[in-house]
Motif scaffolding. Structure first.
Motif: not given
Length: 399
Positions: A305-320
């Motif tokens: 999981y990650f967010s961008i710039n000013n903590g906005k949004g939520i990003g998701i990377i599926d490792k598989q």
């Protein structure tokens, strides 16, 4: 499709759903790649994985998280929370770094206030500003990184100071701290030499030590300070930095690029910094949403999981599957809330994410007919005063 011929022998790897057909003609092997609709979202270059991120306006919390657990935090004269920077969970304790990095609040799992660690001065046992907090789960200690004055402070879970170490003589300033595999880590920079990196705490000489190969360059310094962490407790020691959309992982004594994310037209181009003023930078990144950095990277066994710039949004990377998506906000369908900022949470299971919800928003939801099947919860929300502490929503990742 693409046709390739290979004489003698071939070595073929199938990636991301490409269909590969081989047929023989004479002494040549012909390979036909049929690319599926939508193509491939990632490619590997050495040890680094390049991933194209799909940006979507809204995601559903239920797709990734279990139903929220609500924690009603006691409000009293020693526990008045105006904002929360970070959440830490440990041994029946909820620890919040809040009030613009000045106070640390300790509650039990029922929300009862246990202690408050307050900014009070520059003397022994005191600090003015707290930069970060983390938990040493083996030693059962809360570790506070103070920026003014620069020091490490170790507390028990009742909020009592056990010991402290001054960091004024270090030649770098720390941003965040984590404990990983019984080792205390800190990330630093950028300083005058435009370098960032990670260091580990050596308790024998009471100093942070860093390795040259665990250092990265950062040619520019952002003109604004944003909310969010460059390093979080997780499966591994991961680091991100400004003007870079890469996730770096500490391995074998060095920081190695692991995932490089591409947001397409929303990528911030670093060459813009050559002629960009501070106001232009703020407009480009915080208003128009061009992405110049990642933050709050939290790795579980299956997802990142990650967010961008000013903590906005939520990003998701599926490792598989090596697929990635960035949701500009997340929808809790049951409670009816839209969340666009994730609160960094450190926990022993490494699976929790948090959001702070004002009491007035909860009461408004009740008035709109939500939670009708939860009478006990409705009654508790109705009894809250408007100036009560915000309610902590904790979501547990399904993967």
């Amino acid at each position: 499709y693409v046709l390739l011929w290979i004489r003698g022998h071939s070595s073929v790897c199938s990636i991301c759903g490409r269909i590969i057909i081989l047929f023989l003609k004479g002494e040549y092997i012909w390979i036909v790649f049929l690319f599926l609709v939508g193509g491939c979202s990632s490619k590997s270059t050495g040890d680094i994985m390049d991933i194209s991120v799909n940006i979507e306006s809204e995601g559903r919390m239920s797709e990734y998280f279990q139903e929220a657990e609500l924690f009603f935090l006691e409000t009293n004269d020693q526990a008045l929370i105006s904002n929360v920077d970070q959440v830490v969970l440990a041994d029946n304790r909820i620890v919040l770094l809040g009030n613009f990095a000045r106070n640390v609040f300790i509650f039990n799992a029922s929300g009862k206030h246990i202690a408050t660690i307050e900014a009070s001065g520059k003397g022994p046992g005191e600090y003015v500003l707290a930069q970060d907090i983390c938990i040493d789960y083996d030693k059962k200690e809360l570790v506070l990184l103070a920026s003014v004055p620069s020091k490490l402070m170790f507390y028990n879970f009742e909020g009592k100071l056990e010991r402290e170490y001054g960091l004024e003589n270090e030649n770098f300033s720390l941003n965040n701290i984590v404990v990983n595999k019984k080792q205390l880590w800190g990330n630093y920079g950028p300083g005058q030499d435009s370098c960032v990196g990670i260091a580990f705490w050596n308790p024998e000489n009471e100093r942070f030590e860093f390795q040259r190969e665990a250092t990265l360059t950062q040619p520019y310094k952002a003109p604004v300070v944003t909310e969010g962490m460059y390093m979080l407790q997780g499966e591994q020691v991961n680091l991100v930095k400004d003007f870079d959309r890469t996730i770096y992982t500490y391995r074998d004594g060095k920081l190695s690029p692991r995932y490089r994310l591409d947001f397409g037209e929303q990528n911030f181009l670093n060459i813009w910094m050559e002629e960009m003023g501070d106001s232009d930078f703020v407009n480009k990144t915080l208003t128009q949403g061009y992405i110049y950095k990642l933050q709050n990277v939290k790795e579980t066994s299956g997802l990142i999981y990650f967010s961008i710039n000013n903590g906005k949004g939520i990003g998701i990377i599926d490792k598989q599957t090596r697929q990635a998506v960035l949701y500009q906000k997340m929808k809790d369908e049951y409670f009816g809330f839209d969340f666009d900022r994730m609160k960094p949470v450190s926990d022993a299971e490494n699976k929790y994410f948090g959001y702070m919800v004002p009491v007035v928003s909860l009461q408004k939801g009740v008035q709109q007919g939500r939670l009708n099947d939860r009478k006990e919860l409705i009654d508790r929300i109705d009894r809250l005063e408007e100036d009560s502490n915000p309610v902590l929503f904790l979501y547990k990742s399904k993967k």
